[in-house]
Design an enzyme around this catalytic site. Structure first.
Site, PDB file in Angstrom:
ATOM      1  N   HIS A  55     116.905  36.429  19.465  1.00 52.37           N
ATOM      2  CA  HIS A  55     115.847  37.421  19.733  1.00 52.37           C
ATOM      3  C   HIS A  55     114.588  36.814  18.925  1.00 52.37           C
ATOM      4  O   HIS A  55     114.926  36.089  17.919  1.00 52.37           O
ATOM      5  CB  HIS A  55     116.137  38.735  19.189  1.00 52.37           C
ATOM      6  CG  HIS A  55     117.337  39.401  19.621  1.00 52.37           C
ATOM      7  ND1 HIS A  55     118.807  39.071  19.028  1.00 52.37           N
ATOM      8  CD2 HIS A  55     117.555  40.532  20.476  1.00 52.37           C
ATOM      9  CE1 HIS A  55     119.472  39.755  19.736  1.00 52.37           C
ATOM     10  NE2 HIS A  55     118.998  40.583  20.543  1.00 52.37           N
ATOM     11  N   ASP A  58     115.172  37.341  15.285  1.00 51.28           N
ATOM     12  CA  ASP A  58     116.239  36.704  14.503  1.00 51.28           C
ATOM     13  C   ASP A  58     115.668  35.255  13.934  1.00 51.28           C
ATOM     14  O   ASP A  58     116.074  34.757  12.856  1.00 51.28           O
ATOM     15  CB  ASP A  58     117.208  36.034  15.706  1.00 51.28           C
ATOM     16  CG  ASP A  58     117.953  37.223  16.166  1.00 51.28           C
ATOM     17  OD1 ASP A  58     118.042  38.255  15.729  1.00 51.28           O
ATOM     18  OD2 ASP A  58     118.400  36.881  17.171  1.00 51.28           O
ATOM     19  N   MET A  89     119.075  30.724  26.132  1.00 53.77           N
ATOM     20  CA  MET A  89     118.411  31.730  26.366  1.00 53.77           C
ATOM     21  C   MET A  89     117.833  32.315  25.235  1.00 53.77           C
ATOM     22  O   MET A  89     118.180  32.069  24.096  1.00 53.77           O
ATOM     23  CB  MET A  89     119.691  32.713  26.534  1.00 53.77           C
ATOM     24  CG  MET A  89     119.325  34.112  26.939  1.00 53.77           C
ATOM     25  SD  MET A  89     119.359  35.087  25.456  1.00 53.77           S
ATOM     26  CE  MET A  89     120.907  35.788  25.399  1.00 53.77           C
ATOM     27  N   GLU A 182     120.990  43.047  31.244  1.00 50.90           N
ATOM     28  CA  GLU A 182     121.869  43.465  30.520  1.00 50.90           C
ATOM     29  C   GLU A 182     122.419  44.927  30.320  1.00 50.90           C
ATOM     30  O   GLU A 182     121.487  45.453  29.802  1.00 50.90           O
ATOM     31  CB  GLU A 182     122.212  42.834  29.110  1.00 50.90           C
ATOM     32  CG  GLU A 182     123.533  42.950  28.713  1.00 50.90           C
ATOM     33  CD  GLU A 182     123.634  42.254  26.949  1.00 50.90           C
ATOM     34  OE1 GLU A 182     122.647  41.381  26.984  1.00 50.90           O
ATOM     35  OE2 GLU A 182     124.293  42.650  26.291  1.00 50.90           O
ATOM     36  N   LYS A 184     124.344  48.423  29.571  1.00 47.99           N
ATOM     37  CA  LYS A 184     125.400  48.922  28.282  1.00 47.99           C
ATOM     38  C   LYS A 184     125.439  50.506  28.616  1.00 47.99           C
ATOM     39  O   LYS A 184     124.292  50.986  29.018  1.00 47.99           O
ATOM     40  CB  LYS A 184     124.840  48.589  27.179  1.00 47.99           C
ATOM     41  CG  LYS A 184     125.726  49.043  26.089  1.00 47.99           C
ATOM     42  CD  LYS A 184     125.333  48.412  24.636  1.00 47.99           C
ATOM     43  CE  LYS A 184     126.173  48.972  23.553  1.00 47.99           C
ATOM     44  NZ  LYS A 184     125.739  48.315  22.238  1.00 47.99           N
ATOM     45  N   GLU A 218     128.187  41.858  30.097  1.00 45.51           N
ATOM     46  CA  GLU A 218     128.895  41.777  28.853  1.00 45.51           C
ATOM     47  C   GLU A 218     130.294  42.590  28.643  1.00 45.51           C
ATOM     48  O   GLU A 218     130.392  43.583  29.516  1.00 45.51           O
ATOM     49  CB  GLU A 218     128.074  42.339  27.528  1.00 45.51           C
ATOM     50  CG  GLU A 218     128.712  42.120  26.133  1.00 45.51           C
ATOM     51  CD  GLU A 218     128.309  42.607  25.068  1.00 45.51           C
ATOM     52  OE1 GLU A 218     126.973  42.316  24.886  1.00 45.51           O
ATOM     53  OE2 GLU A 218     128.932  43.559  24.184  1.00 45.51           O
ATOM     54  N   HIS A 221     130.508  45.777  27.333  1.00 48.76           N
ATOM     55  CA  HIS A 221     129.887  46.912  27.718  1.00 48.76           C
ATOM     56  C   HIS A 221     130.312  47.613  29.216  1.00 48.76           C
ATOM     57  O   HIS A 221     130.442  48.714  29.298  1.00 48.76           O
ATOM     58  CB  HIS A 221     128.358  46.679  28.057  1.00 48.76           C
ATOM     59  CG  HIS A 221     127.553  46.071  26.916  1.00 48.76           C
ATOM     60  ND1 HIS A 221     126.303  45.475  26.850  1.00 48.76           N
ATOM     61  CD2 HIS A 221     128.148  46.120  25.697  1.00 48.76           C
ATOM     62  CE1 HIS A 221     126.120  45.138  25.561  1.00 48.76           C
ATOM     63  NE2 HIS A 221     126.986  45.502  24.768  1.00 48.76           N
ATOM     64  N   ASP A 246     127.704  37.439  28.886  1.00 52.39           N
ATOM     65  CA  ASP A 246     128.067  37.757  27.210  1.00 52.39           C
ATOM     66  C   ASP A 246     129.451  38.034  27.184  1.00 52.39           C
ATOM     67  O   ASP A 246     129.977  39.007  27.531  1.00 52.39           O
ATOM     68  CB  ASP A 246     127.101  38.831  26.719  1.00 52.39           C
ATOM     69  CG  ASP A 246     125.821  38.617  26.295  1.00 52.39           C
ATOM     70  OD1 ASP A 246     125.517  37.510  26.427  1.00 52.39           O
ATOM     71  OD2 ASP A 246     124.896  39.679  25.959  1.00 52.39           O
ATOM     72  N   ASP A 256     130.934  49.763  20.608  1.00 53.77           N
ATOM     73  CA  ASP A 256     130.587  48.439  21.119  1.00 53.77           C
ATOM     74  C   ASP A 256     131.021  47.392  20.010  1.00 53.77           C
ATOM     75  O   ASP A 256     130.532  47.013  19.093  1.00 53.77           O
ATOM     76  CB  ASP A 256     129.082  48.390  21.435  1.00 53.77           C
ATOM     77  CG  ASP A 256     128.879  46.880  21.661  1.00 53.77           C
ATOM     78  OD1 ASP A 256     129.746  46.313  22.539  1.00 53.77           O
ATOM     79  OD2 ASP A 256     127.693  46.633  21.477  1.00 53.77           O
ATOM     80  N   ASP A 258     132.163  44.269  20.317  1.00 51.80           N
ATOM     81  CA  ASP A 258     131.642  42.897  20.077  1.00 51.80           C
ATOM     82  C   ASP A 258     132.713  41.904  19.499  1.00 51.80           C
ATOM     83  O   ASP A 258     132.318  41.133  18.558  1.00 51.80           O
ATOM     84  CB  ASP A 258     130.355  42.702  19.477  1.00 51.80           C
ATOM     85  CG  ASP A 258     129.441  43.512  20.301  1.00 51.80           C
ATOM     86  OD1 ASP A 258     129.333  43.609  21.453  1.00 51.80           O
ATOM     87  OD2 ASP A 258     128.294  43.853  19.758  1.00 51.80           O
ATOM     88  N   ASP A 292     128.729  36.756  22.782  1.00 49.64           N
ATOM     89  CA  ASP A 292     127.968  37.657  22.013  1.00 49.64           C
ATOM     90  C   ASP A 292     128.991  38.604  21.214  1.00 49.64           C
ATOM     91  O   ASP A 292     129.013  39.652  21.824  1.00 49.64           O
ATOM     92  CB  ASP A 292     126.970  38.623  22.985  1.00 49.64           C
ATOM     93  CG  ASP A 292     126.144  39.659  22.374  1.00 49.64           C
ATOM     94  OD1 ASP A 292     125.878  39.591  21.115  1.00 49.64           O
ATOM     95  OD2 ASP A 292     125.542  40.469  23.080  1.00 49.64           O
TER      96      ASP A 292
HETATM   97  C1  GCO Z   1     125.061  44.639  22.117  1.00 51.38           C
HETATM   98  C2  GCO Z   1     124.074  43.793  22.909  1.00 51.38           C
HETATM   99  C3  GCO Z   1     123.380  42.913  22.264  1.00 51.38           C
HETATM  100  C4  GCO Z   1     122.348  42.179  23.412  1.00 51.38           C
HETATM  101  C5  GCO Z   1     121.480  41.068  22.726  1.00 51.38           C
HETATM  102  C6  GCO Z   1     120.774  40.736  23.670  1.00 51.38           C
HETATM  103  O1  GCO Z   1     126.199  44.099  21.843  1.00 51.38           O
HETATM  104  O2  GCO Z   1     124.657  45.867  22.162  1.00 51.38           O
HETATM  105  O3  GCO Z   1     124.841  43.396  23.881  1.00 51.38           O
HETATM  106  O4  GCO Z   1     123.835  42.119  21.543  1.00 51.38           O
HETATM  107  O5  GCO Z   1     123.179  41.322  24.190  1.00 51.38           O
HETATM  108  O6  GCO Z   1     120.618  42.168  22.040  1.00 51.38           O
HETATM  109  O7  GCO Z   1     119.713  41.327  24.064  1.00 51.38           O
HETATM  110 MN    MN Z   2     127.989  44.448  22.930  1.00 48.82          MN
HETATM  111 MN    MN Z   3     125.272  41.666  24.857  1.00 47.80          MN
END
Ligand code: GCO
Ligand code: MN
Ligand code: MN
Length: 392
Positions: A55, A58, A89, A182, A184, A218, A221, A246, A256, A258, A292
């Site tokens: 981002h 970041d 990306m 993306e 969610k 993702e 998500h 992702d 979420d 991750d 991700d």
């Molecule tokens: C999440 C999202 C984020 C996005 C990232 C790229 O886990 O809620 O996936 O990680 O992928 O901000 O836009």
């Molecule tokens: Mn996520």
């Molecule tokens: Mn993501």
């Protein structure tokens, strides 16, 4: 070292925010130090990754001066070239700053929508400068709790206006860049607009430059929504819209998470890798394989790199398992394409009035067809045995 250790040829990438995640959560303070982006580049290269994603914030902290930005970007570019890493990306942070508390592109306030476009255009410039070919849009705050605050139809229209504007910006700038949306379902908002990959695929079909826009599904998500991730990916691939992905781990019904890729629901992870790699015969996905995800909050720095290596190794191990599964004669026999010389010509090539007439006249022994066992118990057991390593 073994054959599952990652190499740059595997096209694996991580976001700066993933391995750089200091372990802050809504209930607790960070447990790890913030790392300099140049260190992350060096460590990822050491682990065998190929790319690093980011981002805008970041890399360049919000509010940095132009001179600071240029210095930070120059140092980062040097780290990339020193370690042979690329930026596949880039994306915009449209969720951390308080101004985005009620969304960015869908906000009711034109000042917020305009600021979001300004921030995104600047961030697109940065991504392109670093070599990114894909630009992700995750609408983190594009949603609501008090849903009466705006007509959800207006949210869709504003999102379309923003995407049309930004596609225009990319074309006008002569950039070689495609967008990946993306989805969610929720978190951090109570409900997020365009909640699943399927919603996104339809939304894309309404855009002025739909050929420039695909999806970035993702695992976490789609799983949060209780849906099959492999099916969302398959629909995206079939539509030529899987521009990015992702990868991570998630259990249904949770926040979420991750998590490390493959750490939950290995069977779904195997089916996903099988699809992406095309081991069952479909054309493979050839874009970046982005994780991700982030390390458990229990981990120190060493644990972060265990996490990163784990994501990549698991992908490669699952690829080998998928190849073995699809080469297994018993599997092939069960899923062999059934042919019927009389019916196949009627079913392919679209409508024709003679085909319709023939189909209306055809006779079917429904009881006999229904009585045939399909051997899917055996098929699934074979998949489980491949996965558990007792069959190869
Ligand atoms: C999440 C999202 C984020 C996005 C990232 C790229 O886990 O809620 O996936 O990680 O992928 O901000 O836009
Ligand atoms: Mn996520
Ligand atoms: Mn993501």
């Amino acid at each position: 070292m073994d054959s599952f250790d990652p190499t740059p040829a595997d096209r694996f990438s991580f976001g700066l925010w993933t391995v750089g995640n200091p372990g802050r959560d809504p209930f607790g303070l960070p447990v790890r130090a913030v790392q300099d982006p140049t260190r992350i580049v060096a460590k990822l290269a050491e682990c065998g990754a190929h790319g690093v994603n980011l981002h805008d914030e970041d890399l360049v902290p919000f509010g940095s001066s132009a001179a600071e930005r240029d210095r930070i970007v120059a140092d980062f570019k040097k780290a990339l070239s020193d370690h042979g890493m690329v930026v596949p990306m880039a994306t915009t942070n449209l969720f951390t700053q308080p101004i985005f508390k009620d969304g960015a592109f869908t906000s009711n306030d034109p000042r917020v929508r305009a600021f979001a476009l300004q921030k995104t255009m600047r961030s697109i410039d940065l991504g392109v400068e670093l070599g990114a070919k894909v630009y992700v849009f995750w609408g983190g705050r594009e949603g609501s709790e008090a849903d009466a605050c705006r007509n959800p139809m207006d949210a869709g229209k504003r999102m379309r206006e923003a995407m049309d504007f930004l596609c225009g910006y990319v074309k006008d700038s002569g950039y070689d860049l495609r967008f990946a949306l993306e989805a969610k379902p929720n978190e951090p908002r109570g409900d997020i607009y365009l909640a699943t990959t399927g919603h996104m695929l339809h939304f894309i079909s309404t855009l002025e430059n739909e050929e420039m826009v695909g999806v970035n599904p993702e695992v976490a998500h789609e799983t949060m929504a209780g849906l099959s991730f492999a099916h969302a990916v398959a629909q995206s691939m079939e539509a030529g819209k899987l521009f990015h992905i992702d990868l991570n781990g998630q259990r249904i019904g949770r926040y979420d998470q991750d998590l490390r890729f493959g750490s939950e629901d290995l069977k779904q992870a195997l089916l996903l890798v099988r699809l992406l790699e095309g081991t069952a015969g479909n054309a493979p996905y050839t874009g970046p394989l982005h994780f991700d995800a982030h390390a458990y909050r229990t981990e120190d720095d060493a644990g972060v790199w265990d996490f990163a290596r784990g994501c990549m190794r698991t992908y490669k191990i699952l690829k080998a398992k998928a190849e073995a599964f699809d080469a297994d004669p018993e599997v092939r026999d069960i899923i062999a394409t059934r042919t019927d010389a009389g019916l196949d010509p009627l079913l392919s090539g679209g409508y024709a009035s003679d085909k319709a007439a023939a189909l209306k006249e055809a006779s079917f022994d429904c009881d006999a067809i229904a009585a045939e066992g399909l051997r899917y118990e055996r098929l699934d057991q074979l998949l489980v045995e491949h996965l558990m390593g007792v069959r190869s």
